[in-house]
Design a protein around this motif. Structure first.
Motif, PDB file in Angstrom:
ATOM      1  N   ASP A 235      39.375  76.325  21.283  1.00  0.00           N
ATOM      2  CA  ASP A 235      40.241  75.163  21.055  1.00  0.00           C
ATOM      3  C   ASP A 235      40.084  74.027  22.042  1.00  0.00           C
ATOM      4  O   ASP A 235      39.822  74.234  23.229  1.00  0.00           O
ATOM      5  N   CYS A 236      40.334  72.843  21.521  1.00  0.00           N
ATOM      6  CA  CYS A 236      40.567  71.698  22.379  1.00  0.00           C
ATOM      7  C   CYS A 236      42.027  71.789  22.832  1.00  0.00           C
ATOM      8  O   CYS A 236      42.927  72.013  22.028  1.00  0.00           O
ATOM      9  N   TYR A 237      42.249  71.674  24.143  1.00  0.00           N
ATOM     10  CA  TYR A 237      43.578  71.868  24.712  1.00  0.00           C
ATOM     11  C   TYR A 237      44.494  70.702  24.366  1.00  0.00           C
ATOM     12  O   TYR A 237      44.117  69.533  24.485  1.00  0.00           O
ATOM     13  N   VAL A 238      45.694  71.034  23.925  1.00  0.00           N
ATOM     14  CA  VAL A 238      46.736  70.037  23.704  1.00  0.00           C
ATOM     15  C   VAL A 238      48.056  70.640  24.172  1.00  0.00           C
ATOM     16  O   VAL A 238      48.338  71.812  23.925  1.00  0.00           O
ATOM     17  N   ALA A 239      48.838  69.873  24.913  1.00  0.00           N
ATOM     18  CA  ALA A 239      50.121  70.369  25.404  1.00  0.00           C
ATOM     19  C   ALA A 239      51.106  69.202  25.501  1.00  0.00           C
ATOM     20  O   ALA A 239      50.759  68.135  26.005  1.00  0.00           O
ATOM     21  N   PRO A 240      52.340  69.417  24.982  1.00  0.00           N
ATOM     22  CA  PRO A 240      52.768  70.628  24.260  1.00  0.00           C
ATOM     23  C   PRO A 240      51.994  70.795  22.955  1.00  0.00           C
ATOM     24  O   PRO A 240      51.259  69.901  22.555  1.00  0.00           O
ATOM     25  N   PHE A 241      52.165  71.963  22.319  1.00  0.00           N
ATOM     26  CA  PHE A 241      51.480  72.186  21.058  1.00  0.00           C
ATOM     27  C   PHE A 241      51.799  71.046  20.097  1.00  0.00           C
ATOM     28  O   PHE A 241      52.963  70.696  19.902  1.00  0.00           O
ATOM     29  N   ALA A 242      50.785  70.449  19.500  1.00  0.00           N
ATOM     30  CA  ALA A 242      50.964  69.317  18.599  1.00  0.00           C
ATOM     31  C   ALA A 242      51.636  69.749  17.296  1.00  0.00           C
ATOM     32  O   ALA A 242      51.580  70.916  16.909  1.00  0.00           O
ATOM     33  N   VAL A 243      52.239  68.776  16.617  1.00  0.00           N
ATOM     34  CA  VAL A 243      52.905  69.090  15.343  1.00  0.00           C
ATOM     35  C   VAL A 243      51.891  69.545  14.308  1.00  0.00           C
ATOM     36  O   VAL A 243      52.232  70.279  13.374  1.00  0.00           O
ATOM     37  N   ASP A 244      50.617  69.116  14.470  1.00  0.00           N
ATOM     38  CA  ASP A 244      49.590  69.509  13.510  1.00  0.00           C
ATOM     39  C   ASP A 244      48.737  70.666  13.998  1.00  0.00           C
ATOM     40  O   ASP A 244      47.662  70.929  13.463  1.00  0.00           O
ATOM     41  N   VAL A 245      49.216  71.388  15.026  1.00  0.00           N
ATOM     42  CA  VAL A 245      48.446  72.530  15.510  1.00  0.00           C
ATOM     43  C   VAL A 245      48.391  73.578  14.392  1.00  0.00           C
ATOM     44  O   VAL A 245      49.387  73.829  13.705  1.00  0.00           O
ATOM     45  N   PRO A 246      47.219  74.177  14.124  1.00  0.00           N
ATOM     46  CA  PRO A 246      47.110  75.146  13.028  1.00  0.00           C
ATOM     47  C   PRO A 246      48.052  76.336  13.219  1.00  0.00           C
ATOM     48  O   PRO A 246      48.269  76.796  14.344  1.00  0.00           O
ATOM     49  N   THR A 247      48.589  76.820  12.128  1.00  0.00           N
ATOM     50  CA  THR A 247      49.448  78.004  12.173  1.00  0.00           C
ATOM     51  C   THR A 247      48.800  79.195  11.472  1.00  0.00           C
ATOM     52  O   THR A 247      49.451  80.198  11.207  1.00  0.00           O
ATOM     53  N   ARG A 260      39.115  68.592  27.306  1.00  0.00           N
ATOM     54  CA  ARG A 260      39.352  69.870  27.984  1.00  0.00           C
ATOM     55  C   ARG A 260      39.479  70.987  26.956  1.00  0.00           C
ATOM     56  O   ARG A 260      40.072  70.800  25.892  1.00  0.00           O
ATOM     57  N   ARG A 261      38.958  72.146  27.291  1.00  0.00           N
ATOM     58  CA  ARG A 261      39.068  73.325  26.438  1.00  0.00           C
ATOM     59  C   ARG A 261      40.082  74.303  27.019  1.00  0.00           C
ATOM     60  O   ARG A 261      40.251  74.396  28.236  1.00  0.00           O
ATOM     61  N   ALA A 262      40.740  75.030  26.148  1.00  0.00           N
ATOM     62  CA  ALA A 262      41.760  75.986  26.582  1.00  0.00           C
ATOM     63  C   ALA A 262      41.114  77.249  27.133  1.00  0.00           C
ATOM     64  O   ALA A 262      40.148  77.765  26.552  1.00  0.00           O
ATOM     65  N   VAL A 263      41.641  77.738  28.249  1.00  0.00           N
ATOM     66  CA  VAL A 263      41.199  79.001  28.836  1.00  0.00           C
ATOM     67  C   VAL A 263      42.413  79.906  29.011  1.00  0.00           C
ATOM     68  O   VAL A 263      43.527  79.435  29.221  1.00  0.00           O
ATOM     69  N   ARG A 264      42.181  81.195  28.932  1.00  0.00           N
ATOM     70  CA  ARG A 264      43.292  82.145  28.908  1.00  0.00           C
ATOM     71  C   ARG A 264      43.039  83.352  29.796  1.00  0.00           C
ATOM     72  O   ARG A 264      41.911  83.716  30.097  1.00  0.00           O
ATOM     73  N   GLY A 265      44.132  84.009  30.200  1.00  0.00           N
ATOM     74  CA  GLY A 265      44.095  85.352  30.763  1.00  0.00           C
ATOM     75  C   GLY A 265      44.147  85.502  32.267  1.00  0.00           C
ATOM     76  O   GLY A 265      44.444  86.566  32.765  1.00  0.00           O
ATOM     77  N   GLY A 266      43.820  84.441  33.025  1.00  0.00           N
ATOM     78  CA  GLY A 266      43.850  84.576  34.477  1.00  0.00           C
ATOM     79  C   GLY A 266      42.673  85.365  35.012  1.00  0.00           C
ATOM     80  O   GLY A 266      41.775  85.772  34.276  1.00  0.00           O
ATOM     81  N   ARG A 282      43.336  74.732  31.220  1.00  0.00           N
ATOM     82  CA  ARG A 282      42.569  73.709  30.504  1.00  0.00           C
ATOM     83  C   ARG A 282      41.563  73.082  31.458  1.00  0.00           C
ATOM     84  O   ARG A 282      41.911  72.642  32.545  1.00  0.00           O
ATOM     85  N   ASP A 283      40.297  73.059  31.017  1.00  0.00           N
ATOM     86  CA  ASP A 283      39.234  72.531  31.862  1.00  0.00           C
ATOM     87  C   ASP A 283      38.135  71.911  31.011  1.00  0.00           C
ATOM     88  O   ASP A 283      37.967  72.260  29.838  1.00  0.00           O
ATOM     89  N   PRO A 284      37.349  70.983  31.613  1.00  0.00           N
ATOM     90  CA  PRO A 284      36.263  70.336  30.870  1.00  0.00           C
ATOM     91  C   PRO A 284      35.202  71.332  30.402  1.00  0.00           C
ATOM     92  O   PRO A 284      34.994  72.375  31.020  1.00  0.00           O
ATOM     93  N   GLU A 285      34.518  70.988  29.331  1.00  0.00           N
ATOM     94  CA  GLU A 285      33.520  71.877  28.732  1.00  0.00           C
ATOM     95  C   GLU A 285      32.410  72.263  29.697  1.00  0.00           C
ATOM     96  O   GLU A 285      31.848  73.347  29.604  1.00  0.00           O
ATOM     97  N   GLY A 286      32.074  71.375  30.627  1.00  0.00           N
ATOM     98  CA  GLY A 286      30.979  71.648  31.539  1.00  0.00           C
ATOM     99  C   GLY A 286      31.393  72.292  32.844  1.00  0.00           C
ATOM    100  O   GLY A 286      30.548  72.539  33.712  1.00  0.00           O
ATOM    101  N   PHE A 287      32.671  72.611  32.995  1.00  0.00           N
ATOM    102  CA  PHE A 287      33.193  73.184  34.239  1.00  0.00           C
ATOM    103  C   PHE A 287      32.648  74.589  34.455  1.00  0.00           C
ATOM    104  O   PHE A 287      32.631  75.407  33.538  1.00  0.00           O
TER     105      PHE A 287
END
Length: 307
Positions: A235-247, A260-266, A282-287
């Motif tokens: 995903d492309c990171y968006v916060a807060p979750f957008a109204v059009d975020v897929p469900t 920025r892309r979303a990253v998870r888990g620590g 959330r971090d850039p694609e090339g990070f």
């Protein structure tokens, strides 16, 4: 009103259980071992979050079709096979701990082979110092090798799989000090005087990154969904979750470039609160960072989606 709607949605959800998972094994020599994750519904996100990093609003998501997710994070050995086969030029000057400066900074010459203090150095360690672009290149290669559609998991798929039917803050429950045995976090074994955030009050036996599968799996049979290394998602990171975020479990994307892309888990050195299933990085694609890696997902064929 929002809380009431969330409660109604929660009561209507039917979370899947471990009995519904099916192991696919590895589909080629050196390929990641895959687990079929059942379809189901859950409440994604959490109320609140850090300043500037909201984790809500909480919203229902329905994963309508089964998909496959790697049981482990991609290892150094698996990533190395990709590099050897393709000649891919992976990210370098990896951001990692500088013991002299006692801070995290870009380190000239540091890469996935030599990521930095506490990072992966063995074939069964999760690969790190890989960007989102590197991870995408790996999934593209894996798709060509196997003839199956490999990809990164979506953010919704990742959280759904990490929760495995649970509504607790962490895959093992709500107590961060009960992490050891379930996740490789910043704990008593890895504590460092120069780090300001608190450690969890237990020992997992690892001062740095751990071999994949060193801790207990979650309810879906997946290892290291919290801790060890951060995991890139599609995903492309968006916060807060957008109204059009897929469900429906699909990825949120922009029509243009994604900043920025979303990253998870620590990770193994991350403060415990950021290892929660709802916490969103959330971090850039090339990070590239010595605590960033990934795991792969794949779409199932029509025959495989039928139970």
């Amino acid at each position: 009103m929002r809380a009431a709607l969330a409660l109604i949605a929660l009561l209507a959800l039917a979370p899947a259980g471990a009995a519904d998972t099916v192991s696919l094994g590895a589909e080629c020599a050196g390929c990641p071992q895959m687990m079929v994750i059942p379809a189901g519904s859950f409440l994604m996100g959490a109320e609140g979050g850090e300043e500037g990093r909201p984790e809500g609003p909480v919203h229902p998501v329905t994963i309508k079709r089964r998909f496959a997710l790697a049981i482990h994070e991609v290892t150094q050995a698996q990533y190395g096979a990709f590099i050897t086969a393709t000649g891919h030029v992976s990210g370098n000057d990896c951001r990692s701990w500088d013991p002299q400066a006692k801070t995290v900074q870009d380190r000239p010459g540091a890469d996935w082979r030599k990521p930095g203090v506490g990072g992966a150095t063995q074939g069964d360690h999760p690969v790190s110092c890989v960007s989102w672009l590197d991870a995408k290149a790996y999934t593209g290669w894996l798709s060509r090798v196997t003839g199956k559609q490999y990809r990164l998991p979506t953010e919704a798929e990742w959280e759904y799989a990490a929760r495995a039917g649970s509504t607790a803050a962490y895959p093992w429950g709500d107590d961060p000090d009960a992490a050891c045995g379930h996740a490789n976090l910043y704990d008593l074994d890895g504590q460092q005087p120069s780090i300001s955030w608190p450690h969890v009050d237990c020992r997992d036996g690892f001062a740095g990154v751990a071999p994949v599968g060193s801790v207990q799996p979650n309810g879906f049979g997946l290892h290291d969904m919290a801790g060890n290394v951060w995991e890139w998602t599609e995903d492309c990171y968006v916060a807060p979750f957008a109204v059009d975020v897929p469900t429906d479990g699909s990825a949120y994307q922009l029509s243009g470039p994604c900043p920025r892309r979303a990253v998870r888990g620590g990770s193994w050195i991350t403060q415990a609160d950021r290892n929660r299933t709802a916490w969103r990085g959330r971090d850039p694609e090339g990070f590239v960072s010595w605590i960033f890696g990934f795991r792969v997902a794949r779409d199932l064929t029509p025959a495989e989606t039928i139970r």
